[in-house]
Design a protein around this motif. Structure first.
Motif, short mmCIF file in Angstrom:
data_model
loop_
_atom_site.label_atom_id
_atom_site.label_comp_id
_atom_site.label_asym_id
_atom_site.label_seq_id
_atom_site.Cartn_x
_atom_site.Cartn_y
_atom_site.Cartn_z
N TYR A 396 33.79 14.92 -48.05
CA TYR A 396 34.31 16.03 -48.84
C TYR A 396 33.35 16.43 -49.95
O TYR A 396 32.72 15.57 -50.57
N ALA A 397 33.29 17.73 -50.19
CA ALA A 397 32.59 18.24 -51.36
C ALA A 397 33.47 18.13 -52.59
O ALA A 397 33.01 17.78 -53.69
N THR A 398 34.76 18.44 -52.42
CA THR A 398 35.72 18.31 -53.51
C THR A 398 37.02 17.72 -52.96
O THR A 398 37.40 17.98 -51.83
N LEU A 399 37.69 16.93 -53.79
CA LEU A 399 38.95 16.30 -53.38
C LEU A 399 39.86 16.29 -54.61
O LEU A 399 39.91 15.33 -55.38
N PRO A 400 40.60 17.40 -54.82
CA PRO A 400 41.41 17.52 -56.05
C PRO A 400 42.70 16.69 -55.98
O PRO A 400 43.41 16.70 -54.97
N VAL A 401 42.99 15.98 -57.06
CA VAL A 401 44.21 15.18 -57.15
C VAL A 401 44.79 15.28 -58.55
O VAL A 401 44.11 15.68 -59.49
N THR A 402 46.06 14.90 -58.65
CA THR A 402 46.66 14.59 -59.94
C THR A 402 47.07 13.13 -59.90
O THR A 402 47.31 12.56 -58.83
#
Length: 431
Positions: A396-402
């Motif tokens: 992944y280039a980006t893997l957004p989480v909270t």
């Protein structure tokens, strides 16, 4: 769709982001298929495993693309690749690999568990701090890159202050590992290779002046002590490859694996409750979405992988990710099932070129996943992760989480159709 069309789709931007449909189209033509004169593709687990272990094949320095790239022969990135053990054949391969292997013995890797745990714990604590007010974090930036970089740089003796620059250089350089590369992509890879070689040239000189207890010092001393054990170009090339392979693959394993776990919360809960399951979980995560999807070999004599005649000089593209989902080897191969018996993914290769750092990558993942799930119980996807358009090193280039369970702005990212089903075993279930 014929095999050539399936390959064309696989090399397209869409195919690189999601190669699995192309793998199935290729599989329909058999475990090994010729897609161009002298160029073959293997999707079957047994055929890939056979080729990896058969001494009648060798690694190849040649491009696999049918469209020659300008400047290939003079490329600094290609020189760093072909001068290393990654693309060396006997006797050079064994000579170089032996010099490095001592750093990756089971005993030495096991001794690194405390170092890995300490680094991972610090990174997770920082994620908890930064995300406590519901902020969206990128796991790739916050964890999946820094942990493997920190571990491999500690092995190589790279000062902590210098580590941040390596991410960009290595990502650029890794483009040279793709089975098909454009002139522009090769130029990017060359810039990364030059920066890495320049850095390690300076580090080598520093270790000559002041030896340390690290792998760089050991390789410098091997180079200096005995003519022929390691040339100057080989020294630099292997340091570059050790760095690139040491964190790129593990970074992708951490990112790919975390997405799978977050899309299968009952399995994630089982691992959170019982970290002893980490070993079998990591094997299934390696299988279901391999961080390394492709490698290649060249036949030195006529051979018949998968029953298909390949002449001497024939090149075989080994689609590891396809072999890991071969229904002849794995029941319901698109389903995530960490209780899967006899699970031996092809993700780290096989035979003489089996990944030296496989045990270390497994250790990092076995430490990381239970720790993330336990210390960040509210961890959830905060949007659709975005893949890089790379095929060989899938990640992944980006893997957004909270990480704050009380936040309500998180989105539910559906499980891809190919990963649905009713898993078996303790803690089974789908999102």
């Amino acid at each position: 769709m014929d095999a050539a069309d399936a390959m064309a789709y696989l090399f397209s931007p869409q195919g690189r982001v999601d190669p699995y449909p192309a793998y199935e189209r290729l599989r329909a033509h058999g475990p090994v298929v010729e897609i161009a004169p002298g160029l073959y593709v293997a999707t079957g687990y047994a055929a890939i495993d056979e080729v990896l272990r058969d001494p009648r094949y060798e690694v190849t320095h040649e491009e696999l693309t049918q469209h020659p790239v300008a400047g290939w022969a003079e490329s600094p990135a290609v020189a760093s690749l072909t001068g290393s053990m990654l693309r060396a054949n006997p006797p050079d391969h064994g000579r170089m690999r032996q010099l490095v292997a001592g750093a990756f013995t089971p005993r030495r890797v096991a001794a690194m568990r405390d170092v890995v745990t300490a680094q991972a714990t610090a990174l997770v604590a920082e994620m908890a701090r930064r995300g406590r007010d519901g902020a969206t974090l990128d796991v790739m930036d916050e964890f999946a890159y820094p942990l493997p970089i920190g571990v491999i740089c500690a092995l190589l003796g790279v000062p902590e202050a210098d580590r941040e620059a390596f991410r960009g250089w290595t990502v650029d350089f890794a483009a040279v590992l793709e089975p098909e590369i454009s002139d522009a992509e090769l130029a990017v890879a060359d810039r990364g290779a030059v920066a890495l070689r320049d850095y390690f040239r300076d580090l080598v000189e520093a270790r000559r002046r002041a030896p340390a207890d690290d792998l760089t010092t050991a390789l410098v001393q091997a180079h200096d002590a005995e003519a022929g054990r390691l040339t100057g170009d080989e020294l630099l090339a292997n340091l570059v490859i050790l760095l690139a392979a040491g964190f790129e693959t593990t970074t992708n394993l951490l990112g790919n694996g975390l997405v799978v776990l977050l899309r299968h919360p009952r399995h994630a809960a089982a691992l959170r409750d019982d970290p002893a399951l980490a070993g079998e979980y990591v094997e299934e995560l390696l299988r279901i979405d391999s961080p390394v999807q492709v490698t290649s070999r060249k036949a030195t004599v006529p051979v018949t992988p998968g029953g298909v005649p390949v002449p001497a000089g024939g090149r075989v593209l080994l689609l590891l990710g396809a072999g890991n989902r071969d229904p002849e080897r794995f029941a319901e191969p698109s389903r995530f099932d960490p209780t899967r018996p006899h699970n031996q993914p092809l993700s780290f290769g096989g035979g003489p070129h089996y990944c030296l750092g496989a045990a270390l990558a497994r250790l990092e993942a076995q430490v990381a996943f239970p720790l993330l799930l336990r210390e960040l119980p509210g961890l959830a996807l905060a949007g659709e992760p975005r893949h890089r358009t790379r095929l060989t090193l899938r990640g992944y280039a980006t893997l957004p989480v909270t990480v704050d369970a009380d936040q309500h702005h998180r989105v539910v990212v559906p499980v891809p159709a190919g990963e649905r089903g009713t898993p078996t075993g303790a803690g089974s279930g789908t999102p």
